[in-house]
Scaffold this active site. Structure first.
Site, PDB file in Angstrom:
ATOM      1  N   ASP A   1      55.873 -51.549 125.007  1.00 16.73           N
ATOM      2  CA  ASP A   1      55.591 -52.136 123.348  1.00 16.73           C
ATOM      3  C   ASP A   1      56.060 -51.177 122.703  1.00 16.73           C
ATOM      4  O   ASP A   1      56.304 -51.115 121.611  1.00 16.73           O
ATOM      5  CB  ASP A   1      54.127 -52.575 123.328  1.00 16.73           C
ATOM      6  CG  ASP A   1      53.052 -51.605 123.476  1.00 16.73           C
ATOM      7  OD1 ASP A   1      53.444 -50.838 124.000  1.00 16.73           O
ATOM      8  OD2 ASP A   1      52.738 -51.921 122.271  1.00 16.73           O
TER       9      ASP A   1
ATOM     10  N   THR B   1      49.156 -44.011 124.280  1.00 15.19           N
ATOM     11  CA  THR B   1      49.684 -43.914 123.764  1.00 15.19           C
ATOM     12  C   THR B   1      48.808 -43.241 121.775  1.00 15.19           C
ATOM     13  O   THR B   1      47.639 -43.731 121.917  1.00 15.19           O
ATOM     14  CB  THR B   1      49.756 -45.663 122.212  1.00 15.19           C
ATOM     15  OG1 THR B   1      49.925 -46.219 123.946  1.00 15.19           O
ATOM     16  CG2 THR B   1      49.962 -45.601 121.678  1.00 15.19           C
TER      17      THR B   1
HETATM   18  N1  GLY Z   1      51.789 -49.316 125.065  1.00 13.82           N
HETATM   19  C1  GLY Z   1      51.490 -48.415 125.701  1.00 13.82           C
HETATM   20  C2  GLY Z   1      52.527 -49.299 127.417  1.00 13.82           C
HETATM   21  O1  GLY Z   1      51.954 -49.981 127.659  1.00 13.82           O
HETATM   22  O2  GLY Z   1      53.665 -48.047 127.366  1.00 13.82           O
END
Ligand code: GLY
Length: 312
Positions: free
Chosen positions: A200, A169
């Protein structure tokens, strides 16, 4: 009001051979967003530009360079949010869009909805002429090799992001000269995730949140953990309760670690420009740019400073 932008390139156990490129990537993203604000762009435009810069950089798990799902395909998620109006736009499971953050912004500005997914998101992208590419062109040689090596999904939670298997991310938060805040987050998610798994990042209040009344946050780390504690909103809740930005991020990450054993990181900026970048994983590349200086780091407790004129 002085403008500030903070960006992150993902909280995980960044190996030494990616460390320098990760730091260079977040510095370039912060510079692009900040220089735009200096020439009149809003916080919203700045976070979009910063995230696009990292989506285009194959060192990060977003856009070009994203990790692959269980079928060996790219599936990308992104969100953008405007603290002036609480308007938000998000996309999930898109495969052939190199800059999902811009598609998320179009969802926010050109539809009545907050999130579009999969073929609906693609149909919308086509209808407004957003750039599409072949999904394969977003896959790096290195990610294809890593995917071949790790064909099984690991169910560890905290450990996942403290192994080099994690990769995660990008995000940005900004405050502009008019006092508006914004956030954006974009990801390829977790390697070998189930087809259709959404983490998320595109979920409002989890991967990001922005509200002019408190500030903005963008999160990174184990998505299922972040979702369970609605991490971005939790950070802003603590800021609303009077905590400083760094303390609000620390308390929220500690809570996620204790309550659901989740590792990760976050960046946040308050409505007065107080900012923080914190993580519970081994490393997170981050950079913050204000009028006077660039601050950046990679390892816990690290914060290097450079005068802004070095950027010119
Ligand atoms: N934080 C990114 C994901 O878990 O998709």
């Amino acid at each position: 009001m002085s403008a500030v932008i903070v960006v992150h390139g993902g909280a995980w156990a960044i190996p030494d051979d990616l460390a320098q490129a990760s730091v260079a990537g977040v510095k370039a993203a912060a510079r692009r967003g900040f220089l735009a604000m200096k020439t009149g762009a809003s916080a919203l435009e700045a976070v979009e530009l910063a995230v696009r810069t990292m989506e285009d950089d194959p060192v990060f798990d977003a856009g070009h360079g994203a990790v692959l799902n269980a079928d060996g395909e790219v599936e990308l998620d992104a969100i953008i949010m405007d603290g002036r109006t609480l308007a938000a736009g998000a996309v999930s499971c898109v495969r052939n869009i190199p800059n999902p953050v811009s598609l998320a912004r179009a969802v926010m500005e050109k539809t009545d909805h907050v999130m579009l997914t999969d073929r609906g998101a693609n149909r919308f992208a086509q209808s407004i002429g957003i750039q599409e590419v072949s999904p394969e062109s977003l896959v790096t040689e290195q990610e294809r090799r890593e995917w071949e090596k790790n064909r099984k999904y690991s169910s560890g939670v905290k450990d996942l992001f403290n192994s080099q298997w994690g990769h995660d991310t990008v995000g940005a938060v900004a405050l502009d000269c008019s006092g508006n805040v914004a956030c954006a987050t974009s990801t390829g998610g977790i390697r070998n995730k189930m087809v259709g798994r959404v983490g998320d990042s595109p979920v409002i209040g989890s991967g990001g949140y922005a509200d002019n009344l408190s500030g903005a946050a963008s999160c990174t780390g184990h998505g299922e953990s972040i979702l369970r504690v609605t991490l971005a909103r939790l950070i802003l809740f603590h800021m609303e309760q009077g905590k400083g930005t760094a303390e609000a991020v620390n308390v929220s990450l500690t809570y996620m670690g204790e309550r659901v054993r989740g590792g990760g990181g976050a960046i946040a900026v308050s409505r007065t420009g107080d900012w923080a970048a914190r993580f519970t994983t081994e490393r997170m590349a981050w950079a913050a740019l204000e009028e006077e200086r660039l601050t950046y780091g990679l390892n816990p407790g690290e914060a290097f400073k450079e005068p802004v004129n070095m950027l010119n």
